[in-house]
Motif scaffolding. Structure first.
Motif, short mmCIF file in Angstrom:
data_model
loop_
_atom_site.label_atom_id
_atom_site.label_comp_id
_atom_site.label_asym_id
_atom_site.label_seq_id
_atom_site.Cartn_x
_atom_site.Cartn_y
_atom_site.Cartn_z
N GLU A 72 10.77 -11.50 -4.30
CA GLU A 72 9.77 -11.69 -3.26
C GLU A 72 8.48 -10.93 -3.56
N LYS A 112 14.91 -6.96 -2.46
CA LYS A 112 14.04 -8.11 -2.20
C LYS A 112 13.54 -8.74 -3.50
N TYR A 129 8.84 -4.43 4.60
CA TYR A 129 10.04 -5.21 4.87
C TYR A 129 10.99 -4.57 5.88
#
Length: 281
Positions: free
Chosen positions: A18, A64, A279
């Motif tokens: 990500e 991530k 996040y």
């Protein structure tokens, strides 16, 4: 495959990640201390010693996915270099991932911010820096590190934090109502809410490592006394990630010192903290 923080390949592939990490190792316009083109290697070396669990957010954000993009050639004059950086950033923005950049000196942010401003018409740029960097040109070029935020001041809603040095030539382009001087940040955290209130929904963060006091980060091209502290920066960044959509960020102006490893590791930790707040904050 070289990875950030020695993370496993399953968390470092392009498709799965990500977060895209792009280096722009350019040091063509710095006017005092040189060496910021060596920052990314020092950053990666220091990342090998990072413990990947973040206590504050109770998270492991590397899961991530953090993918290191290939370097690009930044040969050429400042105009050509800025154009190359702009084109690479615009291409990366097509992937709809979080983009993080490591300089290089601060002029690399000019091309990055131009691409982000085209993608997000309501962009706020949050600049953490010792210097305003608002000169329309310096040493005959508008693509100098001292001009890093001039175009941003016209293309975006610029917010400046940690400032403690500027030239009178910058005053016509300086908005006092959108600046938090370093001297205002001492002993009272109310400045954090003041800064956050100036932000729009879509935010790009540009952090010149000289925003920190040189007792913490002596490894910069233009050290300036009276800088902010580690926890002041973290309080602000956590607030920013809570109230706005951070679309990307850069960390610039680290000029590594051979026998002093702390500044490079601090850059690594700052990078990881921003991701953790984004996040999990």
């Amino acid at each position: 495959m070289r990875t950030f923080g020695k993370i496993e390949d399953e968390y470092a592939g392009f498709k799965e990640s990500e977060i895209l990490l792009q280096s722009f190792p350019y040091d063509g316009t710095s006017t005092w201390g040189k060496g910021s083109d060596k920052a990314f290697e020092a950053f990666l070396e220091a990342s090998d010693h990072l413990e990947l669990y973040d206590i504050e957010t109770d998270s492991e954000v590397f899961r991530k996915g953090i993918h290191i993009m290939p370097e690009i050639s930044l040969d050429g004059d400042p105009v050509e270099v800025t154009e190359k950086i702009y084109r690479r950033t615009a291409k990366l923005l097509e992937n709809d991932k979080l983009l993080a950049f490591i300089g290089g000196e601060h002029s690399v942010s000019i091309g990055i911010i131009k691409a982000f401003a085209e993608r997000y018409g309501d962009l706020t740029v949050l600049q953490l820096d010792a210097h305003t960097d608002l000169r329309p040109e310096y040493m005959g070029s508008p693509f100098n590190h001292a001009c890093a935020m001039h175009e941003a001041s016209k293309l975006t809603d610029l917010v400046q934090v940690g400032i403690r040095s500027m030239d009178s030539a910058e005053l016509p382009y300086f908005d006092r109502s959108r600046c938090i001087f370093a001297s205002e940040m001492q002993g009272d955290d109310s400045w954090i809410d003041r800064a956050a209130a100036l932000l729009g929904n879509n935010v790009y963060i540009s952090i010149d490592m000289d925003v920190f006091d040189p007792s913490l980060v002596p490894a910069t091209g233009t050290p300036e006394p009276g800088g902010i502290t580690w926890y002041q920066a973290l309080k602000l960044l956590r607030k920013v990630c809570a109230v706005s959509n951070v679309r990307g960020f850069d960390l610039v102006e680290l000029s590594p010192l051979e026998k002093i490893k702390a500044p490079a590791f601090m850059m690594v930790k700052l990078f990881y903290k921003i991701l953790s707040y984004k996040y999990y904050g």
